[in-house]
Design an enzyme around this catalytic site. Structure first.
Site, PDB file in Angstrom:
ATOM      1  N   ARG A   4     -10.928  45.356  -2.114  1.00 13.99           N
ATOM      2  CA  ARG A   4     -10.225  44.079  -2.161  1.00 13.99           C
ATOM      3  C   ARG A   4      -8.789  44.326  -2.611  1.00 13.99           C
ATOM      4  O   ARG A   4      -8.543  45.115  -3.535  1.00 13.99           O
ATOM      5  CB  ARG A   4     -10.897  43.127  -3.167  1.00 13.99           C
ATOM      6  CG  ARG A   4     -12.133  42.434  -2.621  1.00 13.99           C
ATOM      7  CD  ARG A   4     -11.798  41.493  -1.465  1.00 13.99           C
ATOM      8  NE  ARG A   4     -12.970  40.853  -0.908  1.00 13.99           N
ATOM      9  CZ  ARG A   4     -13.688  41.337   0.106  1.00 13.99           C
ATOM     10  NH1 ARG A   4     -13.346  42.485   0.678  1.00 13.99           N
ATOM     11  NH2 ARG A   4     -14.726  40.673   0.567  1.00 13.99           N
ATOM     12  N   GLU A  43      -4.113  37.341   2.303  1.00 13.20           N
ATOM     13  CA  GLU A  43      -4.439  37.737   3.678  1.00 13.20           C
ATOM     14  C   GLU A  43      -4.264  36.550   4.609  1.00 13.20           C
ATOM     15  O   GLU A  43      -4.802  35.480   4.319  1.00 13.20           O
ATOM     16  CB  GLU A  43      -5.875  38.264   3.747  1.00 13.20           C
ATOM     17  CG  GLU A  43      -6.023  39.565   2.961  1.00 13.20           C
ATOM     18  CD  GLU A  43      -7.409  40.218   3.060  1.00 13.20           C
ATOM     19  OE1 GLU A  43      -8.296  39.648   3.711  1.00 13.20           O
ATOM     20  OE2 GLU A  43      -7.582  41.293   2.504  1.00 13.20           O
ATOM     21  N   HIS A  46      -7.919  43.919   7.458  1.00 13.99           N
ATOM     22  CA  HIS A  46      -9.266  43.689   6.915  1.00 13.99           C
ATOM     23  C   HIS A  46     -10.340  43.940   8.002  1.00 13.99           C
ATOM     24  O   HIS A  46     -11.104  43.042   8.369  1.00 13.99           O
ATOM     25  CB  HIS A  46      -9.392  42.266   6.353  1.00 13.99           C
ATOM     26  CG  HIS A  46     -10.505  42.123   5.353  1.00 13.99           C
ATOM     27  ND1 HIS A  46     -10.442  41.263   4.295  1.00 13.99           N
ATOM     28  CD2 HIS A  46     -11.718  42.733   5.235  1.00 13.99           C
ATOM     29  CE1 HIS A  46     -11.557  41.333   3.585  1.00 13.99           C
ATOM     30  NE2 HIS A  46     -12.348  42.228   4.146  1.00 13.99           N
TER      31      HIS A  46
HETATM   32  N1  LIG Z   1     -12.854  45.948   3.860  1.00 11.79           N
HETATM   33  C1  LIG Z   1     -13.987  45.420   4.222  1.00 11.79           C
HETATM   34  O1  LIG Z   1     -14.105  44.843   5.278  1.00 11.79           O
HETATM   35  C2  LIG Z   1     -15.171  45.559   3.328  1.00 11.79           C
HETATM   36  C3  LIG Z   1     -16.467  45.725   3.869  1.00 11.79           C
HETATM   37  C4  LIG Z   1     -17.537  45.819   2.991  1.00 11.79           C
HETATM   38  C5  LIG Z   1     -17.335  45.749   1.634  1.00 11.79           C
HETATM   39  N2  LIG Z   1     -16.083  45.563   1.162  1.00 11.79           N
HETATM   40  C6  LIG Z   1     -15.841  45.467  -0.268  1.00 11.79           C
HETATM   41  O2  LIG Z   1     -16.218  46.685  -0.879  1.00 11.79           O
HETATM   42  C7  LIG Z   1     -16.695  46.443  -2.173  1.00 11.79           C
HETATM   43  C8  LIG Z   1     -17.952  47.246  -2.412  1.00 11.79           C
HETATM   44  O3  LIG Z   1     -18.965  46.846  -1.529  1.00 11.79           O
HETATM   45  P1  LIG Z   1     -20.441  47.419  -1.732  1.00 11.79           P
HETATM   46  O4  LIG Z   1     -21.264  46.881  -0.639  1.00 11.79           O
HETATM   47  O5  LIG Z   1     -20.394  48.871  -1.947  1.00 11.79           O
HETATM   48  O6  LIG Z   1     -20.826  46.698  -3.082  1.00 11.79           O
HETATM   49  P2  LIG Z   1     -21.804  47.240  -4.189  1.00 11.79           P
HETATM   50  O7  LIG Z   1     -22.088  46.097  -5.063  1.00 11.79           O
HETATM   51  O8  LIG Z   1     -22.939  47.971  -3.576  1.00 11.79           O
HETATM   52  O9  LIG Z   1     -20.916  48.295  -4.990  1.00 11.79           O
HETATM   53  C9  LIG Z   1     -19.912  47.948  -5.882  1.00 11.79           C
HETATM   54  C10 LIG Z   1     -19.964  48.941  -7.028  1.00 11.79           C
HETATM   55  O10 LIG Z   1     -18.826  48.734  -7.850  1.00 11.79           O
HETATM   56  C11 LIG Z   1     -19.245  48.984  -9.154  1.00 11.79           C
HETATM   57  N3  LIG Z   1     -18.321  48.424 -10.121  1.00 11.79           N
HETATM   58  C12 LIG Z   1     -18.280  47.183 -10.635  1.00 11.79           C
HETATM   59  N4  LIG Z   1     -17.291  47.082 -11.532  1.00 11.79           N
HETATM   60  C13 LIG Z   1     -16.694  48.284 -11.566  1.00 11.79           C
HETATM   61  C14 LIG Z   1     -15.608  48.805 -12.311  1.00 11.79           C
HETATM   62  N5  LIG Z   1     -14.936  48.052 -13.182  1.00 11.79           N
HETATM   63  N6  LIG Z   1     -15.272  50.098 -12.120  1.00 11.79           N
HETATM   64  C15 LIG Z   1     -15.939  50.859 -11.238  1.00 11.79           C
HETATM   65  N7  LIG Z   1     -16.983  50.424 -10.514  1.00 11.79           N
HETATM   66  C16 LIG Z   1     -17.353  49.147 -10.679  1.00 11.79           C
HETATM   67  C17 LIG Z   1     -20.620  48.390  -9.231  1.00 11.79           C
HETATM   68  O11 LIG Z   1     -21.366  48.952 -10.306  1.00 11.79           O
HETATM   69  C18 LIG Z   1     -21.190  48.789  -7.895  1.00 11.79           C
HETATM   70  O12 LIG Z   1     -21.908  50.009  -7.969  1.00 11.79           O
HETATM   71  C19 LIG Z   1     -16.878  44.936  -2.263  1.00 11.79           C
HETATM   72  O13 LIG Z   1     -15.853  44.385  -3.008  1.00 11.79           O
HETATM   73  C20 LIG Z   1     -16.736  44.436  -0.880  1.00 11.79           C
HETATM   74  O14 LIG Z   1     -16.185  43.197  -0.802  1.00 11.79           O
HETATM   75  C21 LIG Z   1     -14.989  45.466   1.969  1.00 11.79           C
HETATM   76  O1  LIG Z   2     -16.850  41.867   1.761  1.00  7.86           O
HETATM   77  C1  LIG Z   2     -17.086  42.133   2.928  1.00  7.86           C
HETATM   78  O2  LIG Z   2     -18.210  42.104   3.426  1.00  7.86           O
HETATM   79  C2  LIG Z   2     -15.960  42.548   3.791  1.00  7.86           C
HETATM   80  O3  LIG Z   2     -14.755  42.404   3.140  1.00  7.86           O
HETATM   81  C3  LIG Z   2     -15.972  41.923   5.121  1.00  7.86           C
HETATM   82  O4  LIG Z   2     -15.245  40.745   5.148  1.00  7.86           O
HETATM   83  P1  LIG Z   2     -15.150  39.902   6.515  1.00  7.86           P
HETATM   84  O5  LIG Z   2     -16.491  39.274   6.700  1.00  7.86           O
HETATM   85  O6  LIG Z   2     -14.109  38.899   6.290  1.00  7.86           O
HETATM   86  O7  LIG Z   2     -14.841  40.877   7.592  1.00  7.86           O
END
Ligand SMILES: NC(=O)c1ccc[n+]([C@@H]2O[C@H](COP(=O)([O-])OP(=O)(O)OC[C@H]3O[C@@H](n4cnc5c(N)ncnc54)[C@H](O)[C@@H]3O)[C@@H](O)[C@H]2O)c1
Ligand SMILES: O=C(O)[C@H](O)COP(=O)(O)O
Length: 617
Positions: free
Chosen positions: A306, A335, A353
């Site tokens: 994020r 965004e 994104h």
């Molecule tokens: N760019 C995209 O399109 C996209 C896609 C998927 C996920 N994401 C983002 O990626 C992130 C992770 O997704 P995920 O599915 O792995 O989630 P997840 O919950 O499986 O993993 C997140 C991890 O972060 C850890 N965490 C929490 N606070 C923390 C801190 N202060 N320091 C270090 N680690 C910490 C948690 O313990 C957890 O293990 C989410 O924020 C999600 O929104 C973005």
């Molecule tokens: O948190 C997520 O799952 C990702 O950031 C994906 O976001 P989007 O659905 O807007 O592509």
């Protein structure tokens, strides 16, 4: 039906409705009927109504259930989908609901539509604010986030409004991890800049010399689903991978060959840093001037988590100074980013994104969220709930009859309160042969809370907001488990609800410790009342209940039964309990109909009747 006005609770002081009672014995009525909270005005739809009637069938008469079924038989829920969702998910939603796909709504348009919707499905582009919940006027029951991050949903407001939030946490993990690796490699080898250059007719081979990844240290910040998958892939590229995550289990890291280290160690030793933590108040701008200063000069940063976890101005300064050699960004504080110097920086590559944007992930996420939302609308507890306890299906089916019992005991106990300083403290005692770790009582506690609060307030209580509303109203609910051997194998032998520091309008409901105490158990799959105060009784909790304390002498059943019979009130269950022969006894009488005031007064005037109370179940 008897109609009486009663004062409603508007502050933290939980008080049952006040009413005037006729002299002599406490001729007590509690006029509030069990409000089913299902009416054509209330958010409703057939399947949900059926789910609720299934609960009511165990709890109440079949007639009530069929009434509800008929009210809802023609209605379908409405689901607003505010961002593009895969067809598989939309098809699934359409089999169950009216689906309104309206994209690019302004906040005002969203607020004006939402009061006509039972569920809302969003991705990261829709801000589900407190205003949205307020505008929904209680109709919105579920928000589905088609993805992982729920930082765009005001979870506190959702919980306060009793709206369940579910997400689709698994279907885009691989897509996000692959995008992280794509950005890592593209950044290391200047793919984006070199591509733009060659398209501009240039051939700049020496300008775009990159760096190798093999043997370099990659720090994964947030070792969850995406972080672990990035780690696996980076190991395959020959990188040395460390991770920082205060909550990650060490054995999972070990299994992938990753060392879990402190924040400072991770950021100070890494050549590449990849961010995978959620945006929370703790992680907001956790990468700032201070943390950049701890990094190795020439570090490279990838962010597919994020935008808000980075202080973007600080990153710009670090890039300008060369402290950070390059950054690869998929996410931004705002965004789409507006006039962003960061995006335009020559050492930054950026994508809009796109982490979750593969065909496979989008189809997967759409189906995952559609199933979760439909399930939630049908009254199922979701496995991906973010603001409610997740109760596994097998636990739920086992506890179903106790759910009805818990609500009825709460409802009974609160109707027995006759004054005092308000209800502050409720204790629930579960007698069970189960290991305490093997008995999940959160659902039961929520239903007891519902039973206690709903008759005396305007709040609608469900599993999502029960604890919140109890706390808001200053109600402390404590739980105790007492070991009791059970031959039947049932998970719970009995549930007892005690309310302390209050007066009772039916003194016999007070235990030796002066607490209002009602206890029940499940018999033949139905909730039964088994004890009131210190008196044992045994009635099935159906319809309405009259509790009556009288002198233990012959003819009492006939006298009271006769009065009810004269008024055509049908007795469905009846039980007498006494502590000592020929002293005092209590009668628990379940009646199908609600007796009128004259009939109840007649019971109150029977000479041997000391006190009685009429209660709605
Ligand atoms: N760019 C995209 O399109 C996209 C896609 C998927 C996920 N994401 C983002 O990626 C992130 C992770 O997704 P995920 O599915 O792995 O989630 P997840 O919950 O499986 O993993 C997140 C991890 O972060 C850890 N965490 C929490 N606070 C923390 C801190 N202060 N320091 C270090 N680690 C910490 C948690 O313990 C957890 O293990 C989410 O924020 C999600 O929104 C973005
Ligand atoms: O948190 C997520 O799952 C990702 O950031 C994906 O976001 P989007 O659905 O807007 O592509």
């Amino acid at each position: 039906m008897m109609i009486m006005s009663c004062s409603r609770l508007t502050n933290n002081n939980l008080q049952p409705p006040s009413y005037t009672c006729t002299p002599k014995f406490t001729t007590s009525f509690l006029p509030i009927r069990l409000r089913l909270r299902l009416s054509p005005q209330f958010p409703c739809y057939k399947n949900s109504a059926l789910a609720i009637t299934n609960v009511l069938k165990t709890a109440d008469s079949p007639n009530i259930s069929s009434d509800i079924e008929s009210i809802f038989s023609n209605s379908k829920p409405t689901i607003l989908v505010s961002e593009k969702l895969g067809e598989g998910g939309l098809d699934l939603l359409r089999t169950f609901a009216n689906v309104d796909c309206s994209y690019n709504l302004s906040p005002e348009e969203l607020c004006s539509k939402i009061s006509m919707c039972d569920a809302l499905i969003v991705r990261s582009g829709t801000k589900v604010t407190r205003q949205v919940f307020e505008a929904s006027k209680g109709r919105l029951k579920v928000v589905g986030r088609a993805g992982v991050g729920i930082d765009n949903v005001d979870l506190q407001a959702a919980t306060e409004f009793g709206c369940l939030v579910v997400n689709a946490p698994t279907a885009n993990t691989i897509a996000a991890a692959e995008h992280g690796i794509a950005l890592l490699s593209a950044m290391a080898r200047n793919v984006s800049q070199a591509d733009a250059s060659i398209k501009a007719g240039k051939w700049e081979r020496s300008k775009y010399v990159g760096v190798s990844m093999v043997g370099k240290t990659l720090a994964i910040m947030g070792f969850g689903k995406v972080g672990s998958e990035v780690a696996r892939r980076a190991k395959g590229l020959g990188m040395h991978v460390v991770a920082h995550d205060p909550y990650a289990p060490a054995d999972r890291a070990r299994a992938i060959g990753v060392e879990l280290v402190s924040f400072d160690e991770a950021v100070s030793t890494a050549d590449f840093i990849s961010l995978h933590m959620p945006l929370t108040p703790t992680t907001s701008k956790v990468f700032n001037d201070v943390t950049f200063a701890k990094m190795k000069k020439g570090v490279r940063i990838i962010n597919v988590a994020r935008g808000g976890v980075i202080d973007e101005d600080a990153l710009l300064r670090a890039l300008d100074s060369g402290l950070v050699a390059q950054a690869a960004l998929d996410v931004f504080c705002e965004e789409p980013p507006k006039d962003s110097k960061l995006v335009l920086h020559e050492n930054v590559i950026a994508t809009p994104h796109l982490g979750a944007s593969t065909k496979e992930a989008q189809e997967g996420v759409a189906v995952e969220i559609a199933e979760a939302v439909v399930g939630a609308l049908q009254g199922e507890l979701s496995a991906t709930a973010v603001n409610a306890p997740m109760v596994p299906a097998e636990v739920l089916s086992e506890l179903a009859p106790y759910v009805a019992l818990a609500e009825k005991l709460g409802r009974l106990a609160v109707q027995l309160v006759g004054g005092g300083t308000g209800i502050k403290s409720v204790k629930v005692v579960y007698r069970s042969g189960r290991d305490p770790n093997d008995l999940d009582t959160r659902l039961l506690r929520a239903m007891i809370t519902k039973g206690i609060i709903e008759p005396i307030s305007d709040s609608i209580i469900n599993l999502v907001n029960a604890d919140f509303i109890a706390k808001q109203k200053g109600l402390r609910i404590s739980e105790e488990r007492v070991f009791a051997t059970s031959s039947s194998g049932s998970p719970i032998d009995s549930i007892q609800v005690q309310i302390s520091n209050v007066k009772s309008k039916f003194e016999s409901a007070l235990s030796e410790n002066e607490e209002i105490s009602v206890e029940g158990r499940v018999k033949y799959g139905k909730p039964h009342l088994s004890r009131v105060g210190s008196f044992d009784v045994d009635v099935s909790l159906e319809g309405n209940l009259i509790l009556c304390r009288q002198v233990d002498q012959p003819g009492m059943i006939g006298t009271v039964g006769g009065i009810l019979g004269e008024s055509n009130v049908n007795v469905s269950f009846m039980s007498v309990g006494r502590n000592f022969r020929r002293k005092k006894a209590i009668m628990a009488i379940c009646v199908d109909e609600e007796p009128d005031k004259v009939t109840l007064d007649k019971i109150g005037h029977v000479p041997a009747v000391d006190e009685f109370v009429f209660l709605n179940l």
